[in-house]
Design an enzyme around this catalytic site. Sequence first.
Site, PDB file in Angstrom:
ATOM      1  N   ARG A   9      -6.849 -10.893 -11.397  1.00  0.00           N
ATOM      2  CA  ARG A   9      -7.153 -10.729  -9.961  1.00  0.00           C
ATOM      3  C   ARG A   9      -8.076 -11.871  -9.578  1.00  0.00           C
ATOM      4  O   ARG A   9      -9.184 -11.990 -10.119  1.00  0.00           O
ATOM      5  CB  ARG A   9      -7.822  -9.373  -9.705  1.00  0.00           C
ATOM      6  CG  ARG A   9      -8.390  -9.255  -8.306  1.00  0.00           C
ATOM      7  CD  ARG A   9      -8.792  -7.861  -7.918  1.00  0.00           C
ATOM      8  NE  ARG A   9      -7.613  -7.050  -7.628  1.00  0.00           N
ATOM      9  CZ  ARG A   9      -7.648  -5.882  -7.003  1.00  0.00           C
ATOM     10  NH1 ARG A   9      -8.802  -5.388  -6.576  1.00  0.00           N
ATOM     11  NH2 ARG A   9      -6.531  -5.203  -6.787  1.00  0.00           N
TER      12      ARG A   9
ATOM     13  N   HIS B  24       0.072  -9.388  -3.540  1.00  0.00           N
ATOM     14  CA  HIS B  24      -0.336  -8.228  -4.352  1.00  0.00           C
ATOM     15  C   HIS B  24       0.942  -7.527  -4.843  1.00  0.00           C
ATOM     16  O   HIS B  24       1.258  -6.418  -4.424  1.00  0.00           O
ATOM     17  CB  HIS B  24      -1.206  -7.296  -3.503  1.00  0.00           C
ATOM     18  CG  HIS B  24      -1.999  -6.308  -4.287  1.00  0.00           C
ATOM     19  ND1 HIS B  24      -1.975  -6.240  -5.678  1.00  0.00           N
ATOM     20  CD2 HIS B  24      -2.854  -5.322  -3.891  1.00  0.00           C
ATOM     21  CE1 HIS B  24      -2.781  -5.266  -6.083  1.00  0.00           C
ATOM     22  NE2 HIS B  24      -3.319  -4.695  -5.025  1.00  0.00           N
TER      23      HIS B  24
ATOM     24  N   ASP C  51      -3.564  -2.019   6.185  1.00  0.00           N
ATOM     25  CA  ASP C  51      -4.555  -2.359   5.154  1.00  0.00           C
ATOM     26  C   ASP C  51      -5.840  -2.722   5.886  1.00  0.00           C
ATOM     27  O   ASP C  51      -5.851  -2.868   7.118  1.00  0.00           O
ATOM     28  CB  ASP C  51      -4.004  -3.531   4.309  1.00  0.00           C
ATOM     29  CG  ASP C  51      -4.876  -3.879   3.110  1.00  0.00           C
ATOM     30  OD1 ASP C  51      -5.760  -3.081   2.744  1.00  0.00           O
ATOM     31  OD2 ASP C  51      -4.657  -4.967   2.526  1.00  0.00           O
TER      32      ASP C  51
ATOM     33  N   CYS D 155      -2.687   0.769   0.783  1.00  0.00           N
ATOM     34  CA  CYS D 155      -2.923   0.431  -0.635  1.00  0.00           C
ATOM     35  C   CYS D 155      -4.264   0.956  -1.130  1.00  0.00           C
ATOM     36  O   CYS D 155      -4.446   1.116  -2.326  1.00  0.00           O
ATOM     37  CB  CYS D 155      -2.828  -1.077  -0.825  1.00  0.00           C
ATOM     38  SG  CYS D 155      -4.081  -2.012   0.070  1.00  0.00           S
TER      39      CYS D 155
HETATM   40  N1  NVA Z   1      -5.993  -6.837   1.309  1.00  0.00           N
HETATM   41  C1  NVA Z   1      -6.979  -6.211   0.455  1.00  0.00           C
HETATM   42  C2  NVA Z   1      -6.310  -5.377  -0.592  1.00  0.00           C
HETATM   43  C3  NVA Z   1      -7.236  -4.653  -1.514  1.00  0.00           C
HETATM   44  C4  NVA Z   1      -6.523  -3.874  -2.566  1.00  0.00           C
HETATM   45  C5  NVA Z   1      -7.861  -7.272  -0.165  1.00  0.00           C
HETATM   46  O1  NVA Z   1      -7.334  -8.315  -0.591  1.00  0.00           O
HETATM   47  O2  NVA Z   1      -9.067  -7.083  -0.227  1.00  0.00           O
HETATM   48  N1   CP Z   2      -5.020  -1.096  -4.057  1.00  0.00           N
HETATM   49  C1   CP Z   2      -5.759  -1.748  -4.972  1.00  0.00           C
HETATM   50  O1   CP Z   2      -5.353  -2.771  -5.556  1.00  0.00           O
HETATM   51  O2   CP Z   2      -6.974  -1.159  -5.205  1.00  0.00           O
HETATM   52  P1   CP Z   2      -8.187  -1.768  -6.028  1.00  0.00           P
HETATM   53  O3   CP Z   2      -8.764  -2.896  -5.222  1.00  0.00           O
HETATM   54  O4   CP Z   2      -9.140  -0.612  -6.169  1.00  0.00           O
HETATM   55  O5   CP Z   2      -7.692  -2.251  -7.355  1.00  0.00           O
END
Ligand code: NVA
Ligand code: CP
Length: 305
Positions: free
Chosen positions: A104, A131, A220, A260
Amino acid sequence: MPIKHFLRFNDLTRDELDYVFARTRWIKNEFKAYRRYWPLADRTLVMIFEKASTRTRLSFEAGMQQLGGSAIYLNTRDSQLGRGEPVEDAAQVISRMSDVVMIRTFEQEIIERFARHSRVPVINGLTNEYHPCQILADIYTYIEQRGSIQGKTVAWIGDSNNVCNTWLQAAEVFDFNVHVSTPPGYEVEPERAGLYGTDHYEEFADPMRAARGADLVTTDVWTSMGFEAENEERKRDFADWQVDTDMMAVAKPDALFMHCLPAHRGEEVAAEVIDGPHSVVWEEAENRLHVQKALLEYLLLGRIE
Ligand code: NVA
Ligand code: CP
């Protein structure tokens, strides 16, 4: 078998994704019946986090253990990654000590560079752009709840972020439509979204029009990780892009709501929606575990039946 990475949703073909979903069903079923399934005994997953996580860490770590393997957690704060070790060097070393890597991070370019120097499969656990594991779980959840997603309409309300981009990629692979509504200035950037064409999505200035007749409404956070400096400005710009009960009322009567997570009730979604009858957010979160177990099995062992 050559190394297969999962960095973008369309790194797997439709046929491979159908296979992963079939394995997901079997693996989930075994898990629910408390039957032990350890195909990855002695295999090690390394998880590298440059951003926070609850679901992704938990589902990969628990999933790997449930498959008989082990998982190691690294983060930028207390590894050499945070002190400027080149990503290419990290990839060489980490992939000599493990069987699969999940990352990540920030720019997609970072994970692509890592993968180019890795001896083992690399999985995208979220980048600024994509993602893919999330959308794997979301589409699996849709199919589980409603059957095939082909020809259906998904309404994406809010920011054209990593999750939105991945929905758009998935629409090309699974042949469904996405109605996207973002505030002005936050529109989809097709190249950044990794799209080949514009046949599978349509943009709407009015979020109510995007939601009309949809089979699935999803959204989201207004501010993704890494963009916190824009938070206050985004709260003002996105104020009219909340998924509320009026919006769900114009979607199909049996429309699903997905998010999500983590969610902000009162911002991108009203509490009545996320905690209401259309919402499948807990099933969606749980399915991260099951689809990723099937993904790990496929990337490490190939087709086993
Ligand atoms: N769009 C959000 C998703 C988190 C799972 C982010 O990148 O923070
Ligand atoms: N939806 C998702 O990826 O959640 P986290 O940021 O908690 O991993």
